[in-house]
Write a protein that holds these residues in place. Structure first.
Motif, PDB file in Angstrom:
ATOM      1  N   ALA A   1       0.825  -1.200   0.154  1.00 59.50           N
ATOM      2  CA  ALA A   1      -0.076  -0.130   0.063  1.00 59.50           C
ATOM      3  C   ALA A   1       0.772   1.279   0.124  1.00 59.50           C
ATOM      4  CB  ALA A   1      -0.889   0.104   1.346  1.00 59.50           C
ATOM      5  N   VAL A   2       0.123   2.330  -0.428  1.00 60.91           N
ATOM      6  CA  VAL A   2       1.019   3.576  -0.429  1.00 60.91           C
ATOM      7  C   VAL A   2       1.047   4.008   0.973  1.00 60.91           C
ATOM      8  CG1 VAL A   2       0.216   4.265  -2.730  1.00 60.91           C
ATOM      9  CG2 VAL A   2      -0.954   5.075  -0.851  1.00 60.91           C
ATOM     10  N   SER A   3       1.776   5.087   1.255  1.00 61.82           N
ATOM     11  CA  SER A   3       1.859   5.676   2.619  1.00 61.82           C
ATOM     12  C   SER A   3       0.759   6.062   3.019  1.00 61.82           C
ATOM     13  CB  SER A   3       2.966   6.624   2.774  1.00 61.82           C
ATOM     14  OG  SER A   3       2.614   7.870   2.206  1.00 61.82           O
ATOM     15  N   PRO A   4       0.341   6.318   4.283  1.00 58.58           N
ATOM     16  CA  PRO A   4      -0.861   7.094   4.973  1.00 58.58           C
ATOM     17  C   PRO A   4      -0.921   8.592   4.373  1.00 58.58           C
ATOM     18  CG  PRO A   4       0.143   5.621   6.786  1.00 58.58           C
ATOM     19  CD  PRO A   4       1.077   5.707   5.516  1.00 58.58           C
ATOM     20  N   SER A   5       0.126   9.359   4.440  1.00 57.09           N
ATOM     21  CA  SER A   5       0.022  10.432   3.785  1.00 57.09           C
ATOM     22  C   SER A   5      -0.235  10.383   2.421  1.00 57.09           C
ATOM     23  CB  SER A   5       1.346  11.200   4.176  1.00 57.09           C
ATOM     24  OG  SER A   5       1.335  12.443   3.303  1.00 57.09           O
ATOM     25  N   ASP A   6       0.335   9.573   1.444  1.00 57.40           N
ATOM     26  CA  ASP A   6      -0.146   9.562   0.125  1.00 57.40           C
ATOM     27  C   ASP A   6      -1.459   9.077  -0.054  1.00 57.40           C
ATOM     28  OD1 ASP A   6       2.410  10.827  -0.473  1.00 57.40           O
ATOM     29  OD2 ASP A   6       3.074   8.874  -1.281  1.00 57.40           O
ATOM     30  N   ALA A   7      -1.952   8.222   0.687  1.00 63.01           N
ATOM     31  CA  ALA A   7      -3.329   7.859   0.529  1.00 63.01           C
ATOM     32  C   ALA A   7      -4.429   8.931   0.780  1.00 63.01           C
ATOM     33  CB  ALA A   7      -3.671   6.803   1.508  1.00 63.01           C
ATOM     34  N   LEU A   8      -4.157   9.645   1.920  1.00 67.63           N
ATOM     35  CA  LEU A   8      -4.926  10.930   2.159  1.00 67.63           C
ATOM     36  C   LEU A   8      -4.980  11.920   1.003  1.00 67.63           C
ATOM     37  CD1 LEU A   8      -4.233  11.312   5.890  1.00 67.63           C
ATOM     38  CD2 LEU A   8      -6.205  10.337   4.803  1.00 67.63           C
ATOM     39  N   VAL A   9      -3.812  12.171   0.497  1.00 66.67           N
ATOM     40  CA  VAL A   9      -3.703  13.033  -0.692  1.00 66.67           C
ATOM     41  C   VAL A   9      -4.715  12.645  -2.010  1.00 66.67           C
ATOM     42  CG1 VAL A   9      -2.113  14.067  -2.456  1.00 66.67           C
ATOM     43  CG2 VAL A   9      -1.468  14.086   0.022  1.00 66.67           C
ATOM     44  N   ASN A  10      -4.418  11.178  -2.056  1.00 64.08           N
ATOM     45  CA  ASN A  10      -5.246  10.673  -3.121  1.00 64.08           C
ATOM     46  C   ASN A  10      -6.796  11.049  -3.255  1.00 64.08           C
ATOM     47  OD1 ASN A  10      -3.880   8.380  -5.163  1.00 64.08           O
ATOM     48  ND2 ASN A  10      -2.502   8.998  -3.421  1.00 64.08           N
TER      49      ASN A  10
ATOM     50  N   GLN B   1      -1.375  13.560  -8.279  1.00 57.91           N
ATOM     51  CA  GLN B   1      -0.157  13.694  -9.565  1.00 57.91           C
ATOM     52  C   GLN B   1       0.384  15.010  -9.686  1.00 57.91           C
ATOM     53  OE1 GLN B   1      -2.607  11.211 -12.971  1.00 57.91           O
ATOM     54  NE2 GLN B   1      -0.447  11.509 -13.430  1.00 57.91           N
ATOM     55  N   PRO B   2      -0.141  16.022  -9.624  1.00 57.80           N
ATOM     56  CA  PRO B   2       0.516  17.533  -9.726  1.00 57.80           C
ATOM     57  C   PRO B   2       1.211  17.481  -8.220  1.00 57.80           C
ATOM     58  CG  PRO B   2      -1.834  17.770  -9.475  1.00 57.80           C
ATOM     59  CD  PRO B   2      -1.642  16.485  -9.772  1.00 57.80           C
ATOM     60  N   LEU B   3       0.827  16.862  -7.384  1.00 53.52           N
ATOM     61  CA  LEU B   3       1.596  17.162  -6.018  1.00 53.52           C
ATOM     62  C   LEU B   3       2.890  16.181  -5.638  1.00 53.52           C
ATOM     63  CD1 LEU B   3      -1.428  17.628  -3.620  1.00 53.52           C
ATOM     64  CD2 LEU B   3       0.190  19.402  -4.615  1.00 53.52           C
ATOM     65  N   GLY B   4       2.806  15.190  -6.825  1.00 56.66           N
ATOM     66  CA  GLY B   4       3.763  13.977  -6.824  1.00 56.66           C
ATOM     67  C   GLY B   4       3.521  12.813  -5.723  1.00 56.66           C
ATOM     68  N   ALA B   5       2.346  12.666  -5.169  1.00 65.03           N
ATOM     69  CA  ALA B   5       2.353  11.650  -4.369  1.00 65.03           C
ATOM     70  C   ALA B   5       2.029  10.499  -5.045  1.00 65.03           C
ATOM     71  CB  ALA B   5       1.113  11.751  -3.619  1.00 65.03           C
TER      72      ALA B   5
END
Length: 373
Positions: A134-143, A149-153
């Motif tokens: 799974a992606v990191s919790p932070s990146d999951a929230l950004v999703n 994509q523009p934020l680089g997560a």
């Protein structure tokens, strides 16, 4: 990515637009075409490429599908067909609609299933028995913002790159067509200016212009818009000109992006003829619907197919890997049977998301965002 699909009355007999969209009969053939495009993409993700799906099968899909993998490899062009359909639908959705209503329609259509898919895939990939990370919790929230994509997560959903393309199209159409008020002249000007600006952006090789104007995808959206103008008036020479130019440019970008010289190291060898043929068939299918040639395809189940397309598209790739791994490597089920069962499982999941997530949240979000203040 759907909206009310219909055949409007000719412009000369159309009543004055009041800012409120009219209820029109649904173009069910367009729903069916959307599902075909989604199934094309699924075939590509399950059997037409290498990468992470190889882990699910335990070997390359070349081995699992010695002949079919060459055809599955063309399934990625379902995305270009989606973009043509989207141009048609968004132009119809925004015609005669105030910006608040347009925004509410798009947000309520995209967000419920998307949020559910992000949470579901993140939770499944976090299970110890799943071989994918799974992606990191932070990146999951950004999703959840759709701006990963523009934020680089890292992306939770591999297919969400197309949503970032769609969002930029919605923004351009809302700013230059919906806000000032859609009419034939304004839509034609929008198509002409975007086509020229996208060509200039490509020649300038300027990242910001590429980001905003999307040269490689613009002709498919613009072609769909042109086909909606044809739907309104099949004798509109400007509309046919928009469609023709968009097809010419669209096939160029499709070949440029997806063709490569035959190589033993490449998963597949898509021919330029095959790419052009599928792009052409996509334009032709939407044109047939625009002209009423497929009005006979008016079965109610096509409406259901259209409703399942978006949630199916969101979940089929990553969760499909998990199902393939469990059926093929875990239970020893054959490749063809695993392929069919995985598609069926993803369609069932899409139905559940539509029934219990979209049908519940979409009207509430639309009503909240449409409410005047």
């Amino acid at each position: 990515m759907t909206s009310t699909l219909a055949r409007p009355v000719p412009e000369a007999t159309r009543p004055a637009e009041t800012g409120k969209p009219r209820v029109r009969p649904r173009l069910r053939a367009l729903d069916g075409l959307r599902l075909v495009a989604a199934l094309m993409v699924a075939a590509y993700h399950y059997g037409g490429r290498g990468g992470d799906v190889t882990t699910a099968w335990g070997s390359s899909p070349k081995i699992q599908f010695p002949t079919l993998h060459e055809f599955f490899a063309y399934g990625c062009l379902g995305v270009q067909i989606f973009f043509v359909i989207s141009g048609f639908v968004i132009c119809m959705s925004g015609w005669g609609r105030p910006i608040r209503s347009f925004f509410a329609s798009r947000a309520s259509r995209l967000l419920p299933a998307y949020w559910a898919a992000v949470l579901l895939v993140t939770a499944v990939f976090a299970l110890p028995v799943v071989v994918y990370e799974a992606v990191s919790p932070s990146d999951a929230l950004v999703n959840l913002s759709m701006l990963q994509q523009p934020l680089g997560a890292d992306r939770v959903l591999g297919v969400c790159w197309t949503l970032w393309v769609e969002i930029r199209f919605y923004a351009l159409f809302a700013l230059f067509v919906v806000m000032p008020g859609a009419n034939r002249q304004r839509v034609i000007l929008f198509c002409a200016v975007w086509t020229m600006a996208a060509a200039i952006a490509d020649a300038a090789n300027e990242p910001l212009l590429d980001l905003v104007l999307m040269p490689q995808y613009a002709p498919f959206f613009i072609g769909g818009i042109g086909l909606y103008l044809v739907h309104r008036d099949r004798r509109d020479a400007y509309a046919w000109g928009i469609v023709g130019v968009s097809w010419l440019i669209g096939q160029h970008y499709a070949v440029q992006d997806l063709w490569h010289a035959p190589s033993a190291d490449a998963f597949s060898n898509r021919s330029s003829f095959g790419i052009i043929l599928i792009v052409t068939l996509g334009f032709a299918a939407v044109a047939a619907i625009a002209l009423g040639r497929l009005d006979w395809a008016n079965w109610r189940w096509l409406t259901v197919a259209g409703a399942l397309t978006y949630p199916f598209y969101l979940v089929h790739e990553h969760l499909g890997w998990v199902v393939i791994h469990g059926l093929h490597r875990g239970l020893g089920i054959g490749s063809a049977e695993t392929f069919a069962l995985t598609v069926a499982a993803m369609l069932l999941l899409a139905w559940l998301l539509n029934r219990y997530v979209e049908e519940t949240l979409t009207p509430k979000i639309r009503a909240a965002l449409s409410r005047a203040r």
